[in-house]
Design an enzyme around this catalytic site. Structure first.
Site, PDB file in Angstrom:
ATOM      1  N   TYR A  78       0.867  -1.184   0.000  1.00 42.47           N
ATOM      2  CA  TYR A  78       0.000   0.000   0.000  1.00 42.47           C
ATOM      3  C   TYR A  78       0.900   1.230   0.000  1.00 42.47           C
ATOM      4  O   TYR A  78       2.000   1.202   0.566  1.00 42.47           O
ATOM      5  CB  TYR A  78      -0.891  -0.012   1.252  1.00 42.47           C
ATOM      6  CG  TYR A  78      -1.974   1.039   1.228  1.00 42.47           C
ATOM      7  CD1 TYR A  78      -3.132   0.839   0.484  1.00 42.47           C
ATOM      8  CD2 TYR A  78      -1.830   2.234   1.932  1.00 42.47           C
ATOM      9  CE1 TYR A  78      -4.135   1.810   0.440  1.00 42.47           C
ATOM     10  CE2 TYR A  78      -2.826   3.207   1.891  1.00 42.47           C
ATOM     11  CZ  TYR A  78      -3.967   2.977   1.149  1.00 42.47           C
ATOM     12  OH  TYR A  78      -4.950   3.935   1.102  1.00 42.47           O
ATOM     13  N   HIS A 128      -9.319   2.184   4.514  1.00 40.62           N
ATOM     14  CA  HIS A 128      -8.095   1.603   3.927  1.00 40.62           C
ATOM     15  C   HIS A 128      -6.894   1.837   4.843  1.00 40.62           C
ATOM     16  O   HIS A 128      -6.035   0.960   4.990  1.00 40.62           O
ATOM     17  CB  HIS A 128      -7.781   2.258   2.576  1.00 40.62           C
ATOM     18  CG  HIS A 128      -8.693   1.819   1.463  1.00 40.62           C
ATOM     19  ND1 HIS A 128      -8.500   2.189   0.150  1.00 40.62           N
ATOM     20  CD2 HIS A 128      -9.786   1.032   1.453  1.00 40.62           C
ATOM     21  CE1 HIS A 128      -9.442   1.661  -0.603  1.00 40.62           C
ATOM     22  NE2 HIS A 128     -10.238   0.957   0.171  1.00 40.62           N
ATOM     23  N   PHE A 132      -5.435   9.100  -3.996  1.00 44.15           N
ATOM     24  CA  PHE A 132      -4.239   8.536  -4.648  1.00 44.15           C
ATOM     25  C   PHE A 132      -3.882   7.266  -3.891  1.00 44.15           C
ATOM     26  O   PHE A 132      -3.730   7.285  -2.669  1.00 44.15           O
ATOM     27  CB  PHE A 132      -3.038   9.493  -4.555  1.00 44.15           C
ATOM     28  CG  PHE A 132      -1.733   8.829  -4.978  1.00 44.15           C
ATOM     29  CD1 PHE A 132      -1.233   9.014  -6.256  1.00 44.15           C
ATOM     30  CD2 PHE A 132      -1.024   8.006  -4.098  1.00 44.15           C
ATOM     31  CE1 PHE A 132      -0.048   8.383  -6.650  1.00 44.15           C
ATOM     32  CE2 PHE A 132       0.160   7.374  -4.494  1.00 44.15           C
ATOM     33  CZ  PHE A 132       0.643   7.567  -5.766  1.00 44.15           C
ATOM     34  N   GLU A 133      -3.736   6.175  -4.607  1.00 37.42           N
ATOM     35  CA  GLU A 133      -3.222   4.936  -4.005  1.00 37.42           C
ATOM     36  C   GLU A 133      -2.547   4.150  -5.105  1.00 37.42           C
ATOM     37  O   GLU A 133      -3.070   4.083  -6.225  1.00 37.42           O
ATOM     38  CB  GLU A 133      -4.355   4.031  -3.497  1.00 37.42           C
ATOM     39  CG  GLU A 133      -5.132   4.534  -2.311  1.00 37.42           C
ATOM     40  CD  GLU A 133      -6.312   3.613  -1.945  1.00 37.42           C
ATOM     41  OE1 GLU A 133      -6.974   3.059  -2.848  1.00 37.42           O
ATOM     42  OE2 GLU A 133      -6.551   3.460  -0.746  1.00 37.42           O
ATOM     43  N   VAL A 134      -1.400   3.553  -4.789  1.00 38.16           N
ATOM     44  CA  VAL A 134      -0.885   2.452  -5.603  1.00 38.16           C
ATOM     45  C   VAL A 134      -0.847   1.288  -4.634  1.00 38.16           C
ATOM     46  O   VAL A 134      -0.271   1.416  -3.545  1.00 38.16           O
ATOM     47  CB  VAL A 134       0.528   2.739  -6.159  1.00 38.16           C
ATOM     48  CG1 VAL A 134       1.019   1.561  -6.996  1.00 38.16           C
ATOM     49  CG2 VAL A 134       0.537   4.027  -6.983  1.00 38.16           C
TER      50      VAL A 134
END
Ligand SMILES: Nc1nc2c(ncn2[C@@H]2O[C@H](COP(=O)(O)OP(=O)(O)OP(=O)(O)O)[C@@H](O)[C@H]2O)c(=O)[nH]1
Ligand SMILES: [Mg+2]
Length: 439
Positions: free
Chosen positions: A268, A362, A325-327
């Protein structure tokens, strides 16, 4: 006699000329590629990786690896027309250029070398978001994806219209996929008391809590918390990069963040963190504590509880990673610990009886279910989503990455950011110059 031999010489010269013309035509090439019927049909150095798939739902199964598919069709990565191509094997092992000192750093032209991860961009959007998402896509493509050609998945609770598909597929360099969300993932679960939920919305509207009176916003937060990663299209991928409408990327992205995550065992990542609006999550921590008690086996050793709590887990300090924003790793979200956490929260009803956001959900999950080394802060991905900016600290980084953000706007070290806390619990040294950006 003399006239006869002159005629013979003329015939020999004519024959020679004729054979020379035949030889020249049959061996002529266009820039090194023989002019065969096949080469004319395919076009020189053609690649299939930017083919568009505008199918709905899971019908157009996502290509697992756009890069690989172009390579298997005979086109190699990174070789611009005319340069000798390198074998796929060599390119798959190409090291990533993470700093300006690494070979290949400055090569931002052409297709990037290296393997591709099984990864996709993902955007939840309405048809009316088309021009706002177009801006985001254009920036992501210009700063990164034009060299990597990763796919892009669009999800919507209604069918996407022709304009949305046309505009977005013209901008994305990889394949595009358009999925409709199943009704059961975008509706009230049967255990929700509708009257109670309605009263909450009316009360929040009176108290002017942002999106407090919105039903669709609640469905959106619940969907992003518990379902997007198991949409049939998303099941084809292992990694995702979430992109929202009207976001900005301010710096070149020189390396593949998906590959960085995979090679460094990250699950994450984030660029901005902050404190959540308390009124939207008054009982989220109570539900979390109940989950921790019921599922101690899911809580990771060496987790990031210190990011979430200042008293060892008794209370929540409201810090969260900003999830627009997340990768991240989709297999982690599909894992039993995460699903058990989401289902426990969903049963408690806070998505509707309060207004729980997917960002704290999350973030709490990542902080408790993952080891702290599995969460990554991308200092070098500069980003804006109204109203906050992450602009890399350090002038050299910004010039190396050709950033166009104003360093004064960087939110990282300001009082309302939680990024200092992330650095502290991970024993990371803050970048040079951070002291000058604290207010
Ligand atoms: N399909 C669909 N997408 C939605 C809906 N509501 C929000 N979204 C998408 O969900 C994501 C988050 O919604 P936003 O409205 O950006 O929420 P936010 O980031 O908290 O708030 P903003 O500050 O307004 O950006 C965005 O990608 C939206 O396009 C909806 O009702 N249907
Ligand atoms: Mg948004």
């Amino acid at each position: 006699m003399a006239a006869g031999s002159a005629r013979i010489v003329r015939y020999i010269l004519l024959a020679f000329f004729f054979f020379a013309v035949v030889y020249f035509v049959s061996h002529s090439s266009y820039d090194g590629v023989p002019l065969t019927t096949d080469s004319l049909r395919a076009g020189k150095g053609s690649t299939t990786s930017s083919e568009k798939d505008t199918s709905s739902g899971s019908k157009g199964a996502a290509s697992k690896d756009a890069g690989k598919s172009s390579s298997s069709s005979g086109t190699s990565f990174g070789s611009s027309p005319g340069t000798p191509s390198t074998s796929h094997q060599d390119l798959a092992e190409a090291p990533m250029a993470l700093t300006p000192a690494d070979a290949g750093w400055d090569n931002l032209l052409g297709t990037a070398p290296g393997p591709r991860m099984n990864a996709t961009f993902v955007t939840l959007a309405r048809n009316s978001d088309v021009w706002e998402i177009a801006r985001s896509i254009r920036q992501v493509e210009d700063r990164f994806n034009r060299r990597y050609n990763y796919d892009w998945v669009f999800l919507n609770d209604k069918p996407f219209d022709a304009t949305f598909k046309k505009v977005t597929s013209s901008l994305v360099s990889g394949k595009t996929h358009y999925g409709e969300i199943p009704k059961e993932h975008w509706s009230f679960p049967e255990w929700i008391d509708q009257d109670k939920a309605k009263k909450v919305r009316e009360d929040m509207a009176q108290r002017k809590i942002i999106y407090g009176d919105s039903v669709s916003y609640r469905h959106m937060c619940r969907y992003e918390s518990g379902f997007f990663f198991r949409h049939p299209i998303m099941n084809n991928y292992e990694w995702y990069w979430r992109v929202e409408p009207s976001v900005e990327l301010f710096c070149d992205v020189h390396y593949d963040p998906f590959r960085f995550m995979a090679e460094n065992k990250k699950k994450y990542s984030f660029v901005l963190s902050l404190y959540e609006y308390v009124e939207t999550i008054p009982t989220l921590w109570d539900s979390t504590k109940k989950f921790m008690k019921n599922h101690p086996e899911h809580i990771a050793e060496g987790n990031s509880m210190g990011f979430l709590s200042d008293d060892g887990g008794d209370s929540y300090n409201h810090c969260h990673f900003w999830s627009n924003f997340e990768v991240g790793n989709l297999n982690w979200l599909r894992s039993q610990p995460y699903i058990d956490y989401f289902e426990a929260l969903d049963k408690d009803g806070g998505f509707f009886y309060e207004r729980w956001g997917d960002a704290p959900v999350h973030s709490i999950a990542a902080s408790l279910l993952l080891k702290k080394e599995e969460i990554h802060f991308f200092n070098d991905i500069a980003y804006y989503h109204v109203p906050f900016t992450h602009c890399p600290t350090g002038e050299k980084v910004r010039t190396d990455l050709r950033c166009h953000c104003n360093p004064k706007d960087n939110f990282d070290w300001k009082g309302y950011s939680c990024t200092s806390r992330y650095f502290e619990i991970n024993g990371l040294e803050k970048p040079e110059g951070y002291e000058n950006q604290q207010d």
